[in-house]
Design an enzyme around this catalytic site. Structure first.
Site, PDB file in Angstrom:
ATOM      1  N   THR A   9      68.885  21.845  33.331  1.00 57.34           N
ATOM      2  CA  THR A   9      70.122  21.302  32.502  1.00 57.34           C
ATOM      3  C   THR A   9      70.784  20.556  33.427  1.00 57.34           C
ATOM      4  O   THR A   9      71.145  20.988  34.341  1.00 57.34           O
ATOM      5  CB  THR A   9      70.823  22.545  31.980  1.00 57.34           C
ATOM      6  N   ARG A 198      77.020  15.778  36.279  1.00 57.77           N
ATOM      7  CA  ARG A 198      75.568  15.436  36.513  1.00 57.77           C
ATOM      8  C   ARG A 198      75.105  15.451  37.765  1.00 57.77           C
ATOM      9  O   ARG A 198      75.844  15.214  38.911  1.00 57.77           O
ATOM     10  CB  ARG A 198      75.301  14.227  35.871  1.00 57.77           C
ATOM     11  N   SER A 199      73.822  15.591  38.047  1.00 58.45           N
ATOM     12  CA  SER A 199      73.047  15.503  39.405  1.00 58.45           C
ATOM     13  C   SER A 199      73.583  16.903  40.504  1.00 58.45           C
ATOM     14  O   SER A 199      73.507  16.394  41.710  1.00 58.45           O
ATOM     15  CB  SER A 199      73.282  14.090  40.005  1.00 58.45           C
ATOM     16  N   ARG A 200      74.273  17.775  39.937  1.00 57.18           N
ATOM     17  CA  ARG A 200      74.491  18.700  40.737  1.00 57.18           C
ATOM     18  C   ARG A 200      76.110  18.318  41.599  1.00 57.18           C
ATOM     19  O   ARG A 200      76.221  18.955  42.597  1.00 57.18           O
ATOM     20  CB  ARG A 200      73.688  19.318  41.637  1.00 57.18           C
ATOM     21  N   LEU A 201      76.617  17.119  41.255  1.00 58.96           N
ATOM     22  CA  LEU A 201      77.796  16.515  42.124  1.00 58.96           C
ATOM     23  C   LEU A 201      79.066  17.308  41.491  1.00 58.96           C
ATOM     24  O   LEU A 201      79.929  16.701  41.046  1.00 58.96           O
ATOM     25  CB  LEU A 201      77.832  15.162  42.130  1.00 58.96           C
TER      26      LEU A 201
END
Length: 228
Positions: A9, A198-201
């Site tokens: 996710t 998003r993108s684990r940031l």
């Protein structure tokens, strides 16, 4: 094998920017808690908005974690109720260092706290106990929390025993507070607000205590950002 357990996710939360951060950890937490409670009242994806993961340390220094319900939130700290003979209470008496988190996966938010635990005042606990539904008050008498029991039938028999002893009259006084039932307050020295992106940031904004004061005293806290 791990990848097959659940689909990946990409968190689509709004995160948390310093410009939107409240001036104190109490005000920011109060905002997020209220939004979670409101979402719970209108949908099913936040089923228990005040579920608090509580970590303590046992006599061997081994961490122990469980979920309790946060029943008090005030400038002095976060409170929950429990049996004073429970495992968590015994551990807190021995070592009051504690960590806890409120997590709302569907909102891509979490609040993490680290601090020390202190006993709630009897008057505050008694007032809360009187507000509980009759069945919950009976359960407080029924369960010798954390102690072994032979079977589910044994537990239900104990419930029936106390239900007969303290029948439901519709009055908050029909079930007295058990003498071994109380509560704890977590007094934080660190409060982290995590916002998924998003993108684990992800965003991690942390209030650290730098001076005496409550969660709502601006001068008692400094703010920093940590990498995700």
């Amino acid at each position: 094998m791990t990848e097959s357990l659940a689909p990946r996710t990409d968190y689509s939360g709004d995160g948390l920017d310093e410009r939107d951060l409240a001036a104190t950890p109490f005000r920011q937490a109060d905002r997020w808690i209220r939004e979670a409670v409101e979402r719970a009242s209108t949908g099913a994806d936040v089923p228990e908005p005040t579920a608090l993961s509580l970590a303590t340390v046992d006599e061997l220094g081994v961490p122990d974690v469980r979920t309790v319900l946060m029943r008090f939130f005030e400038p002095e700290g976060l409170g929950f109720v429990t049996s004073l003979s429970s495992t968590k209470s015994r551990q807190l008496v021995s070592n009051p260092s504690v960590a806890a988190s409120l997590t709302w996966p569907s909102m891509f938010r979490a609040i993490r706290v680290r601090g020390r635990a202190e006993r709630l005042a009897d008057e505050q606990v008694s007032a809360y106990f009187a507000s509980r539904p009759w069945g919950s008050r009976i359960s407080a008498w029924t369960s010798d929390q954390s102690a072994p029991i032979g079977s589910r039938a044994d537990l239900e028999a104990r419930y029936a025993e106390f239900a007969a002893r303290y029948p439901d009259t519709g009055s908050p006084a029909d079930v007295p507070r058990p003498p071994g039932w109380g509560g704890w307050r977590i007094v934080p020295h660190e409060v982290e607000f995590w916002g998924g992106r998003r993108s684990r940031l992800h965003d991690r904004l942390v209030f650290s205590k730098i001076a005496p004061g409550t969660l709502d005293d601006e001068q008692a806290w400094s703010v920093s950002r940590r990498q995700p």
